[in-house]
Write an enzyme that holds these catalytic residues in place. Sequence first.
Site, PDB file in Angstrom:
ATOM      1  N   TYR A  85      -8.270  26.852  -5.395  1.00 51.35           N
ATOM      2  CA  TYR A  85      -7.638  27.325  -6.605  1.00 51.35           C
ATOM      3  C   TYR A  85      -6.591  26.822  -7.148  1.00 51.35           C
ATOM      4  O   TYR A  85      -6.272  26.586  -8.112  1.00 51.35           O
ATOM      5  CB  TYR A  85      -7.927  28.812  -6.650  1.00 51.35           C
ATOM      6  CG  TYR A  85      -9.460  29.192  -7.042  1.00 51.35           C
ATOM      7  CD1 TYR A  85     -10.450  29.482  -5.913  1.00 51.35           C
ATOM      8  CD2 TYR A  85     -10.128  29.379  -8.110  1.00 51.35           C
ATOM      9  CE1 TYR A  85     -11.536  29.659  -5.991  1.00 51.35           C
ATOM     10  CE2 TYR A  85     -11.086  29.492  -8.496  1.00 51.35           C
ATOM     11  CZ  TYR A  85     -12.264  29.738  -7.236  1.00 51.35           C
ATOM     12  OH  TYR A  85     -13.398  29.770  -7.569  1.00 51.35           O
ATOM     13  N   ARG A  88      -6.606  23.427  -8.500  1.00 48.33           N
ATOM     14  CA  ARG A  88      -7.406  23.470  -9.820  1.00 48.33           C
ATOM     15  C   ARG A  88      -6.343  24.288 -11.015  1.00 48.33           C
ATOM     16  O   ARG A  88      -6.387  23.506 -11.975  1.00 48.33           O
ATOM     17  CB  ARG A  88      -8.645  24.387 -10.088  1.00 48.33           C
ATOM     18  CG  ARG A  88      -9.769  23.723  -9.281  1.00 48.33           C
ATOM     19  CD  ARG A  88     -10.880  24.794  -9.232  1.00 48.33           C
ATOM     20  NE  ARG A  88     -11.525  24.924 -10.782  1.00 48.33           N
ATOM     21  CZ  ARG A  88     -12.461  25.843 -11.172  1.00 48.33           C
ATOM     22  NH1 ARG A  88     -12.837  26.702 -10.069  1.00 48.33           N
ATOM     23  NH2 ARG A  88     -12.831  26.015 -12.361  1.00 48.33           N
ATOM     24  N   VAL A 121     -12.491  29.283 -17.101  1.00 46.39           N
ATOM     25  CA  VAL A 121     -11.342  29.906 -16.671  1.00 46.39           C
ATOM     26  C   VAL A 121     -10.052  29.135 -16.775  1.00 46.39           C
ATOM     27  O   VAL A 121      -9.171  29.579 -16.273  1.00 46.39           O
ATOM     28  CB  VAL A 121     -11.703  30.364 -15.095  1.00 46.39           C
ATOM     29  CG1 VAL A 121     -12.861  31.052 -15.022  1.00 46.39           C
ATOM     30  CG2 VAL A 121     -12.080  28.979 -14.432  1.00 46.39           C
ATOM     31  N   HIS A 152     -16.070  34.672 -16.982  1.00 49.36           N
ATOM     32  CA  HIS A 152     -16.026  34.766 -15.561  1.00 49.36           C
ATOM     33  C   HIS A 152     -14.631  34.612 -15.084  1.00 49.36           C
ATOM     34  O   HIS A 152     -14.069  33.885 -13.894  1.00 49.36           O
ATOM     35  CB  HIS A 152     -16.396  33.005 -15.249  1.00 49.36           C
ATOM     36  CG  HIS A 152     -17.834  33.125 -15.613  1.00 49.36           C
ATOM     37  ND1 HIS A 152     -18.604  31.557 -15.887  1.00 49.36           N
ATOM     38  CD2 HIS A 152     -18.694  33.891 -15.732  1.00 49.36           C
ATOM     39  CE1 HIS A 152     -19.844  32.071 -16.090  1.00 49.36           C
ATOM     40  NE2 HIS A 152     -20.152  33.239 -16.027  1.00 49.36           N
ATOM     41  N   CYS A 187       0.701  46.795  -3.204  1.00 47.32           N
ATOM     42  CA  CYS A 187       0.354  47.426  -2.002  1.00 47.32           C
ATOM     43  C   CYS A 187       0.220  46.284  -0.749  1.00 47.32           C
ATOM     44  O   CYS A 187      -0.048  46.738   0.259  1.00 47.32           O
ATOM     45  CB  CYS A 187      -1.253  48.191  -2.079  1.00 47.32           C
ATOM     46  SG  CYS A 187      -2.285  46.556  -2.383  1.00 47.32           S
ATOM     47  N   GLY A 224     -21.055  22.882 -25.034  1.00 47.37           N
ATOM     48  CA  GLY A 224     -20.813  22.443 -23.762  1.00 47.37           C
ATOM     49  C   GLY A 224     -21.215  23.135 -22.585  1.00 47.37           C
ATOM     50  O   GLY A 224     -20.226  23.289 -21.542  1.00 47.37           O
ATOM     51  N   SER A 226     -24.514  23.822 -19.548  1.00 47.80           N
ATOM     52  CA  SER A 226     -25.561  23.290 -19.001  1.00 47.80           C
ATOM     53  C   SER A 226     -26.546  24.434 -19.009  1.00 47.80           C
ATOM     54  O   SER A 226     -27.832  24.174 -18.905  1.00 47.80           O
ATOM     55  CB  SER A 226     -25.556  22.749 -17.657  1.00 47.80           C
ATOM     56  OG  SER A 226     -24.810  23.864 -16.777  1.00 47.80           O
ATOM     57  N   ASN A 250     -23.844  19.539 -27.709  1.00 54.40           N
ATOM     58  CA  ASN A 250     -23.721  19.062 -26.222  1.00 54.40           C
ATOM     59  C   ASN A 250     -23.956  17.439 -25.982  1.00 54.40           C
ATOM     60  O   ASN A 250     -24.800  16.930 -27.011  1.00 54.40           O
ATOM     61  CB  ASN A 250     -24.682  19.935 -25.300  1.00 54.40           C
ATOM     62  CG  ASN A 250     -24.471  19.645 -23.697  1.00 54.40           C
ATOM     63  OD1 ASN A 250     -24.491  18.696 -23.418  1.00 54.40           O
ATOM     64  ND2 ASN A 250     -24.512  20.865 -23.123  1.00 54.40           N
TER      65      ASN A 250
HETATM   66  N1  APR Z   1     -18.693  17.789 -25.484  1.00 56.77           N
HETATM   67  C1  APR Z   1     -19.895  18.588 -25.247  1.00 56.77           C
HETATM   68  N2  APR Z   1     -20.714  18.855 -24.191  1.00 56.77           N
HETATM   69  C2  APR Z   1     -20.156  18.006 -22.829  1.00 56.77           C
HETATM   70  C3  APR Z   1     -18.935  17.340 -23.093  1.00 56.77           C
HETATM   71  C4  APR Z   1     -18.201  17.328 -24.136  1.00 56.77           C
HETATM   72  N3  APR Z   1     -17.310  16.459 -24.384  1.00 56.77           N
HETATM   73  N4  APR Z   1     -18.842  16.931 -21.541  1.00 56.77           N
HETATM   74  C5  APR Z   1     -19.933  17.495 -21.044  1.00 56.77           C
HETATM   75  N5  APR Z   1     -20.697  18.170 -21.754  1.00 56.77           N
HETATM   76  C6  APR Z   1     -21.742  19.126 -21.375  1.00 56.77           C
HETATM   77  C7  APR Z   1     -22.829  18.706 -20.164  1.00 56.77           C
HETATM   78  O1  APR Z   1     -23.740  17.769 -20.925  1.00 56.77           O
HETATM   79  C8  APR Z   1     -23.209  19.855 -19.452  1.00 56.77           C
HETATM   80  O2  APR Z   1     -24.312  20.143 -20.386  1.00 56.77           O
HETATM   81  O3  APR Z   1     -21.160  20.301 -20.830  1.00 56.77           O
HETATM   82  C9  APR Z   1     -22.062  20.895 -19.917  1.00 56.77           C
HETATM   83  C10 APR Z   1     -21.302  21.223 -18.534  1.00 56.77           C
HETATM   84  O4  APR Z   1     -22.083  22.092 -17.585  1.00 56.77           O
HETATM   85  P1  APR Z   1     -21.574  22.538 -16.390  1.00 56.77           P
HETATM   86  O5  APR Z   1     -20.771  21.526 -15.614  1.00 56.77           O
HETATM   87  O6  APR Z   1     -22.783  23.116 -15.762  1.00 56.77           O
HETATM   88  O7  APR Z   1     -20.612  23.708 -16.771  1.00 56.77           O
HETATM   89  P2  APR Z   1     -21.113  25.180 -17.570  1.00 56.77           P
HETATM   90  O8  APR Z   1     -22.305  25.196 -18.115  1.00 56.77           O
HETATM   91  O9  APR Z   1     -19.548  25.679 -17.915  1.00 56.77           O
HETATM   92  O10 APR Z   1     -21.150  25.984 -15.981  1.00 56.77           O
HETATM   93  C11 APR Z   1     -21.313  27.482 -16.017  1.00 56.77           C
HETATM   94  O11 APR Z   1     -21.264  27.614 -13.462  1.00 56.77           O
HETATM   95  O12 APR Z   1     -19.938  26.906 -11.852  1.00 56.77           O
HETATM   96  C12 APR Z   1     -20.192  27.954 -12.520  1.00 56.77           C
HETATM   97  O13 APR Z   1     -18.665  29.799 -13.022  1.00 56.77           O
HETATM   98  C13 APR Z   1     -18.777  28.283 -13.399  1.00 56.77           C
HETATM   99  O14 APR Z   1     -18.425  28.842 -15.610  1.00 56.77           O
HETATM  100  C14 APR Z   1     -19.105  27.970 -14.840  1.00 56.77           C
HETATM  101  C15 APR Z   1     -20.641  27.936 -14.961  1.00 56.77           C
END
Ligand code: APR
Length: 278
Positions: A85, A88, A121, A152, A187, A224, A226, A250
């Site tokens: 962390y 990050r 985050v 989150h 604490c 953005g 998944s 996306n």
């Molecule tokens: N513009 C739009 N979409 C984008 C771009 C962009 N420039 N770049 C990538 N993407 C899309 C990808 O195609 C994918 O569908 O953003 C998505 C990112 O997906 P993940 O990496 O799975 O992130 P997220 O959906 O936020 O993950 C959800 O999972 O790991 C945990 O707690 C963490 O909050 C996170 C949660």
Amino acid sequence: MESRPDEVRQPDEVQEPDSAQRMDQARRLLGSARRVLILTGAGVSAESGVPTFRGPNGLWRTRRPEELATPQAFQADPKLVWEWYGFRRERVGACRPNKAHVAIARLTLENENVRLVTQNVDGLHELALEEAASDGSYPAASLSRAEPIRLHGSLFRTRCTGCGDRTLDRHPVDVDSEASLPQCKKCAALLRPDVVWFGEELDPQILQSAIEAAEAAEVCLVVGTSALVHPAASLPLLTRESGGVVVEVNTEATPLTEVAVVSIRGPAGKILPRLLPV
Ligand code: APR
């Protein structure tokens, strides 16, 4: 510009045959909606240089979330988790909001019926909001109302494992030894990052406000994500079940694409300034 080895080359806007029509349809839906929910994921920060989780070079492609983002991992090796962390925090701390963050910030400041729920985050939505309001043109009430609902947690906050105290903390983390790890000023117990780890429940109040925003929305704009992690990925379904519609932005198709009335392919930083009525 030579892309840095770790920088993911963002595809330009995908010129699909009917993308102009889709943009128009999405603009009309957003423009006529009385209440809008915007749900964002890591993809909205990709153009700021923040790695996503599951995309190319994604954080979970080269690391095991079980070892870094679970309460068990922290129990077993708090130093390793804080190293992660700390890395990050430093990396994200150097990133700036992009045009997608700015467009969303302006819209939420301008329109009290637009709520932002984020899985991120990284604090970039908050930074964009602060900067958009820094000229004093928005009353304090709109600023607090425009604050994102953070599902989150935040990289820049800690939570005490003893008394539960939550504190803003943007400092670099000293991970020299277990004894040097951050401790609670109240604490003296060990502090942990104030993020929701895999296997942990979301804060019930925060989740309830996100659910209410989803059920009240006529349009849920999903940007953005998944859409693989719940309960966040269920919020657009709640909007649909409550008679609203889903619009997706996306670079790729997701499980929400078939639910969306319009799904637009392209980078959020290019699409949102043209899509949002600000
Ligand atoms: N513009 C739009 N979409 C984008 C771009 C962009 N420039 N770049 C990538 N993407 C899309 C990808 O195609 C994918 O569908 O953003 C998505 C990112 O997906 P993940 O990496 O799975 O992130 P997220 O959906 O936020 O993950 C959800 O999972 O790991 C945990 O707690 C963490 O909050 C996170 C949660």
